[in-house]
Design an enzyme around this catalytic site. Sequence first.
Site, short mmCIF file in Angstrom:
data_model
loop_
_atom_site.label_atom_id
_atom_site.label_comp_id
_atom_site.label_asym_id
_atom_site.label_seq_id
_atom_site.Cartn_x
_atom_site.Cartn_y
_atom_site.Cartn_z
N ILE A 132 -78.14 -5.87 -7.68
CA ILE A 132 -77.56 -4.55 -7.44
C ILE A 132 -76.23 -4.65 -6.68
O ILE A 132 -75.49 -3.67 -6.59
CB ILE A 132 -78.53 -3.63 -6.66
CG1 ILE A 132 -78.91 -4.26 -5.30
CG2 ILE A 132 -79.78 -3.36 -7.48
CD1 ILE A 132 -79.78 -3.37 -4.44
N ALA A 133 -75.94 -5.82 -6.14
CA ALA A 133 -74.67 -6.07 -5.45
C ALA A 133 -74.38 -7.56 -5.48
O ALA A 133 -75.31 -8.38 -5.41
CB ALA A 133 -74.71 -5.56 -4.01
N SER A 134 -73.11 -7.91 -5.61
CA SER A 134 -72.71 -9.32 -5.62
C SER A 134 -71.43 -9.47 -4.84
O SER A 134 -70.39 -8.94 -5.22
CB SER A 134 -72.52 -9.80 -7.07
OG SER A 134 -72.08 -11.13 -7.09
N ALA A 135 -71.51 -10.16 -3.72
CA ALA A 135 -70.34 -10.38 -2.86
C ALA A 135 -70.03 -11.87 -2.78
O ALA A 135 -70.71 -12.70 -3.37
CB ALA A 135 -70.61 -9.80 -1.47
N ILE A 137 -70.37 -13.91 -0.36
CA ILE A 137 -71.32 -14.71 0.41
C ILE A 137 -72.72 -14.70 -0.20
O ILE A 137 -73.40 -15.72 -0.24
CB ILE A 137 -71.40 -14.19 1.87
CG1 ILE A 137 -70.04 -14.29 2.54
CG2 ILE A 137 -72.45 -14.97 2.66
CD1 ILE A 137 -69.55 -15.69 2.80
N ALA A 138 -73.16 -13.55 -0.67
CA ALA A 138 -74.54 -13.42 -1.16
C ALA A 138 -74.61 -12.35 -2.23
O ALA A 138 -73.66 -11.59 -2.45
CB ALA A 138 -75.47 -13.05 0.00
N GLN A 139 -75.74 -12.31 -2.93
CA GLN A 139 -76.01 -11.22 -3.85
C GLN A 139 -77.40 -10.68 -3.61
O GLN A 139 -78.26 -11.36 -3.05
CB GLN A 139 -75.80 -11.65 -5.30
CG GLN A 139 -76.47 -12.90 -5.75
CD GLN A 139 -75.84 -13.41 -7.05
OE1 GLN A 139 -74.63 -13.67 -7.13
NE2 GLN A 139 -76.66 -13.59 -8.08
N LYS A 154 -81.93 -10.48 -0.40
CA LYS A 154 -80.56 -10.98 -0.30
C LYS A 154 -80.58 -12.50 -0.35
O LYS A 154 -81.32 -13.15 0.40
CB LYS A 154 -79.93 -10.51 1.02
CG LYS A 154 -78.44 -10.77 1.15
CD LYS A 154 -77.90 -10.07 2.40
CE LYS A 154 -76.37 -10.18 2.48
NZ LYS A 154 -75.86 -9.43 3.65
N ASP A 289 -69.13 -3.27 10.82
CA ASP A 289 -68.55 -2.93 9.52
C ASP A 289 -69.19 -1.68 8.94
O ASP A 289 -69.84 -1.72 7.88
CB ASP A 289 -68.71 -4.11 8.56
CG ASP A 289 -67.83 -3.99 7.33
OD1 ASP A 289 -66.87 -3.21 7.37
OD2 ASP A 289 -68.10 -4.68 6.33
#
Length: 543
Positions: A132-135, A137-139, A154, A289
């Site tokens: 659902i998210a991919s950055a 550092i991690a997904q 995560k 953040d």
Amino acid sequence: MLKTAFVAARDRQRLSEIATILIGFGVNKVVDRLGLRYIPLLPRRKPRVDVTRLSQPERLRRAIEALGPTFIKFGQVLASRPDLLSPAWTEELEKLHSQVSPVPWELIRPQLETDLGASPNEVFAEFDLNPIASASIAQVYRARLHSGEEVVVKVLRPGLRKIIEADLRLMAHGARIVESEWPDMARYQPREQMRHLAAGLNGELDLLNEARNCELLAAIFEGRDDVVFPKIFWEWCSERVLVQEFIHGISPNDEEGLRAAGVDKKLLAQKGTDAFLRMALIEGVFHADPHPGNLLAMSGDRIGFIDFGIIGRLSQKRRNQLLVLIGAMLKQDADGLMAVLLDWTGTSNPDLTKLEASAQAFVESHSSIPLNLGLVLTDFMTMARENDLAMPTDLAILFKGLVTADGVMRQLDPNFDLFAAAGPTVRSTMQTQFSLKGIKRKAEALGVGLFGAASELPTLIHLMLVRLKQGRVTVEIEVKGLDKVTRGIERAAARVAVALVVAAFATQLAPRLIDLGTPVFITIGMMVFTIGVGWLVLLGRNK
């Protein structure tokens, strides 16, 4: 040179990759100053754009994106530092983002199975293979435990630590080169910036650290149901895996979703501000953040926080300084503003006349109500840069968080005034800090400190006397009118020396001479004492 050669040998492949990318994007000044021009390069792929048509800030931003997560994080830090960089650079670096293409499941699965100690199909009743998210550092994946709880999983990207550790070594060495080769850059504290970056990235590379951060902040709001933090499922957590409760909520920038849910946006803005200020000003630890992706509007006008990879910390002294700063801003006190800024920026030596004029112009430009906090803090940091002052790292983190939070709250309520909303928290904190009980605590602490200093005083005096006898006390002064200062020091030293001799005679030798009972010794001693006192009087008149 030997250390440079060692660093280059240890991480030569990564260094060659960095040099190749920087040269490819035409970031020539950085390449030349860091001595990368002679590093063996890798085969170069032609950039997708004609870099000759790009400005220097655009070239740097594109190079940073190509260099990967370590440099992206550093670029994002610089984007939030208008006290270090001009708007042309910060505005370009603000375009950096951490969203990247996800790592294929085939590469994630072996690592995840190792960390869970079993197949995801065994640990979870359901597991969605599409992140659902991919950055960088991690997904993140959605899943459901066999007990029925909805969770997010995560997972760190495979092979990331080795690359980041090499980058941090090279960047730390680059910071040392910058400080030695560019004296005008020393005020930016590049090595301190690198230490901060390394601490932040190392924290993000350990997902157990994020889990601890979550529970640390959640404990601040224990007993309150209107500020929500996800539950951590420690049984399945490790350095590379974090399993936590999935929180159902709406992003603050989802206008249609907020309207459909019927949430009170003004109330949410107030609650979000109260929560952030309680963390920062009262507890001294805060979410660093708070962008719209990390804040959620929940049913019942509750607000939820997620993603705790980065948190900020403030000492009690720093929190007190913040209260003084807020008071100076609200009272339009240019002198108070200037005093706080000088206190924060340590050893810098600014032009005080210019700084005073800047502080006065600052308070005059922000005299209207309501105040735009984001603009106030950005202008404050710009004022620091224009006066060759650099903010401490902990304050830069807080200001970034405040500016981000202010932007989110204004999305919820365009007329939101964070200064006004902060009033109750600030008043409560100041009443606590400056109440009789608070002053008593400070007085007790001061008394303990003075007692400790007083107990060391005899030892320090004895040491000074020994050093004076040995001729080992050295004073180095570099000021205008040095000849006058030198003569003054010589006279002062003469007075101190004579005073010490006279005092030593009066307290030590004289009683022993009297005990001997010899008239001639007593007479000579009194003559010495009288001459010494007379000399001191003459020196005092001639100073």
